[in-house]
Structure formats: C-alpha cells, structure tokens
Design a protein around this motif. Structure first.
Motif, PDB file in Angstrom:
ATOM      1  N   LEU A  34      -8.520 -14.827  -0.005  1.00 17.64           N
ATOM      2  CA  LEU A  34      -7.754 -14.027  -0.960  1.00 17.64           C
ATOM      3  C   LEU A  34      -7.055 -12.877  -0.224  1.00 17.64           C
ATOM      4  O   LEU A  34      -7.689 -12.142   0.519  1.00 17.64           O
ATOM      5  CB  LEU A  34      -8.707 -13.474  -2.018  1.00 17.64           C
ATOM      6  N   ARG A  35      -5.762 -12.733  -0.432  1.00 18.29           N
ATOM      7  CA  ARG A  35      -5.023 -11.679   0.281  1.00 18.29           C
ATOM      8  C   ARG A  35      -5.297 -10.294  -0.306  1.00 18.29           C
ATOM      9  O   ARG A  35      -5.055  -9.283   0.340  1.00 18.29           O
ATOM     10  CB  ARG A  35      -3.520 -11.956   0.208  1.00 18.29           C
ATOM     11  N   CYS A  36      -5.735 -10.269  -1.554  1.00 17.64           N
ATOM     12  CA  CYS A  36      -5.944  -8.986  -2.241  1.00 17.64           C
ATOM     13  C   CYS A  36      -7.027  -8.169  -1.536  1.00 17.64           C
ATOM     14  O   CYS A  36      -8.095  -8.678  -1.212  1.00 17.64           O
ATOM     15  CB  CYS A  36      -6.343  -9.245  -3.693  1.00 17.64           C
ATOM     16  N   THR A  37      -6.726  -6.881  -1.304  1.00 17.17           N
ATOM     17  CA  THR A  37      -7.689  -5.986  -0.664  1.00 17.17           C
ATOM     18  C   THR A  37      -8.325  -5.037  -1.686  1.00 17.17           C
ATOM     19  O   THR A  37      -9.018  -4.100  -1.304  1.00 17.17           O
ATOM     20  CB  THR A  37      -6.981  -5.137   0.412  1.00 17.17           C
ATOM     21  N   ALA A  38      -8.039  -5.277  -2.955  1.00 14.34           N
ATOM     22  CA  ALA A  38      -8.550  -4.435  -4.049  1.00 14.34           C
ATOM     23  C   ALA A  38      -8.126  -2.978  -3.873  1.00 14.34           C
ATOM     24  O   ALA A  38      -8.892  -2.058  -4.150  1.00 14.34           O
ATOM     25  CB  ALA A  38     -10.062  -4.557  -4.162  1.00 14.34           C
ATOM     26  N   CYS A  39      -6.887  -2.788  -3.383  1.00 17.34           N
ATOM     27  CA  CYS A  39      -6.396  -1.420  -3.162  1.00 17.34           C
ATOM     28  C   CYS A  39      -6.098  -0.696  -4.479  1.00 17.34           C
ATOM     29  O   CYS A  39      -5.937   0.513  -4.500  1.00 17.34           O
ATOM     30  CB  CYS A  39      -5.145  -1.439  -2.294  1.00 17.34           C
ATOM     31  N   SER A  40      -5.981  -1.442  -5.559  1.00 17.97           N
ATOM     32  CA  SER A  40      -5.770  -0.893  -6.914  1.00 17.97           C
ATOM     33  C   SER A  40      -4.375  -0.332  -7.168  1.00 17.97           C
ATOM     34  O   SER A  40      -4.167   0.314  -8.191  1.00 17.97           O
ATOM     35  CB  SER A  40      -6.816   0.173  -7.268  1.00 17.97           C
ATOM     36  N   ILE A  41      -3.428  -0.558  -6.265  1.00 14.63           N
ATOM     37  CA  ILE A  41      -2.075  -0.044  -6.501  1.00 14.63           C
ATOM     38  C   ILE A  41      -1.487  -0.685  -7.759  1.00 14.63           C
ATOM     39  O   ILE A  41      -0.930  -0.007  -8.624  1.00 14.63           O
ATOM     40  CB  ILE A  41      -1.167  -0.281  -5.267  1.00 14.63           C
ATOM     41  N   CYS A  42      -1.635  -2.019  -7.866  1.00 18.80           N
ATOM     42  CA  CYS A  42      -1.075  -2.707  -9.039  1.00 18.80           C
ATOM     43  C   CYS A  42      -1.766  -2.241 -10.325  1.00 18.80           C
ATOM     44  O   CYS A  42      -1.123  -2.068 -11.358  1.00 18.80           O
ATOM     45  CB  CYS A  42      -1.189  -4.222  -8.881  1.00 18.80           C
ATOM     46  N   GLU A  43      -3.055  -2.009 -10.223  1.00 16.13           N
ATOM     47  CA  GLU A  43      -3.830  -1.552 -11.392  1.00 16.13           C
ATOM     48  C   GLU A  43      -3.291  -0.207 -11.881  1.00 16.13           C
ATOM     49  O   GLU A  43      -3.122   0.019 -13.078  1.00 16.13           O
ATOM     50  CB  GLU A  43      -5.304  -1.423 -10.996  1.00 16.13           C
TER      51      GLU A  43
END
Ligand code: SF4
Ligand code: SF4
Length: 232
Positions: free
Chosen positions: A79-88
């Motif tokens: 999974l490329r997502c790093t859970a940085c939460s920018i999109c959230e």
C-alpha cells in the motif's frame, strides 16, 4: 455512438449577441430526438440507448466516482499510503477516517491501520487525490455501488478501497504511466543516493583504517629509534 458523431449532430452554437428565437434550442433538440427515434430502426449508430445491464457503455477515462487506494505488488505490504492524513484533513465533507498503524513500542509503521471513506457523504470532488503526496489515492470509475445496507455498505474500508497499480493502469493508462515513470525515477534517484552514501562511508572507513595504520607504523618506528638510541 462516438463522441465526434454526437457533436457533429448538435446545432451550431450561435454567435454572442445574435438574436435567437425563443424555444429554438428546444425545437432543435426535439428534431434530433425525432431523427434518432426514427432512424434507430435502420441505422445502428442512431441507437443512443443500450440494454443495460446486459450491455455496458464504454466509460470515459475522465469519469470519476469515489476514491480508491493504490498498492504495488501486494495489497497487504505494498500500500502506497503512509497514513499522513493530508487527504483526511483536506476532505471538505470530512468523510475520510484514518488510524495510523504502530508497532508494539508505539513507533509509526507509516501505513494505515484503518482507512475508511463514507461514500454516502463523499461528494466526488477529487481533492483527496490531488493533495496526496505519495501517489496513493485516485478517483475510481466504478459506479455500480448501490446497496440496501445504508451504513456498512456505504462505508468503504481498506478491503474495498485497496486496488492494484495494474487496476489503475487499466482505468487511466495515461495518468498511471506518468505516475509509474515518476516513481521509477524517484526510486532510481534514491538508489543512486544510497549507493553514493555507502561508497562515501566505505571510503571514510578505509581512510580511517589507513590513518590508524600509518599512526601505528609511525609509533613503532619512533619506538624502534628510541630503543636504538638507548642501546647505543
Ligand atoms: S472525493 Fe472529495 S469528498 Fe470524496 S473523499 Fe475525496 S476529498 Fe473527500
Ligand atoms: S492517501 Fe495519501 S494523503 Fe491520504 S493519508 Fe494516504 S498518503 Fe496521506
């Protein structure tokens, strides 16, 4: 029917400022509909409807619906997502919910433990896809998502959101190819930087070992000279 043919049949757009008869657009539309209705009996390209769901229209690559998360190779580890939460944080109706995955010591694993999107709230704006700095979230083209489960069915978790890079390539080849090329260039740059760092570390280590050996040799030479002086 191709898009070009449809556009060919539309009436010419009147020049700005020119007088237009009220209701002209309606009449022109009715003429086109009438032509399509009658000619569809003997001209295949006049058939503007299809027998859905047995027949499916070809979806435009520009069509976008809800977001999906992209992974490379393996859904569990790639999974490329790093859970940085920018999109959230950027999602206007706040319909993304992310929980960062951590190890037993509380250290970030840079991946989401939970990634939910409530598609009953999502307004398909695509902002999440625009702001993601890790090429992880894209707008999907899937549209058959009706469900009678108001809550569970419209809450997409990682199991439904994660889709492969190959899926992205099939969905939007141009966009996915550009992303893959960019990621490859970044990986090559990283590998070159790591190789340069390793080479520098090796050279430093060798220089240190050489300096230590020279210092030891000098010490031994001095000790030998002193010993010679004493014996003389
Ligand atoms: S498409 Fe827009 S509304 Fe939907 S999850 Fe992304 S940012 Fe939120
Ligand atoms: S999808 Fe992108 S922006 Fe959203 S949390 Fe994952 S890496 Fe960050």
């Amino acid at each position: 029917m191709s898009a070009e043919k449809t556009i060919d049949r539309l009436p010419a757009v009147p020049k700005p400022g020119r007088w237009i008869m009220p209701g002209l657009g309606l009449i022109q539309g009715l003429v086109i509909s009438g032509k399509n209705a009658i000619q569809s009996y003997y001209k295949k390209d006049r058939m503007t409807t299809i027998q859905y769901p047995e027949q499916r229209a070809v979806i435009s690559p520009n069509f976008r619906n809800f977001p999906f998360l992209c992974y490379d190779d393996d859904a569990a580890t790639g999974l490329r997502c790093t859970a940085c939460s920018i999109c959230e944080n950027e999602c206007p109706p706040q319909c993304i919910y992310i929980v960062l995955d951590r190890d037993e010591n509380g250290k970030s694993l840079k991946r989401p433990k939970v990634f939910d999107i409530d598609i009953s709230v999502c307004m398909n704006c695509g902002i999440c896809a625009e702001v993601c700095p890790f090429d992880s979230i894209y707008m999907d083209g899937e549209y058959e998502m009706s469900t009678d489960d108001r809550f569970g069915g419209l809450m997409l978790g990682l199991d439904r959101l994660a889709k492969s890079a190959e899926y992205h390539m099939k969905l939007r080849p141009e966009e996915a190819s550009a992303v893959m090329a960019k990621r490859k260039a970044e990986e090559e740059k990283k590998a070159a930087a790591a190789a340069a760092k390793a080479a520098k570390a090796k050279a430093d280590l060798e220089a240190k070992a050489k300096a230590a050996a020279e210092a030891k040799a000098a010490e031994e030479a001095q000790a030998a000279t002193e010993e010679k002086g004493e014996s003389a």
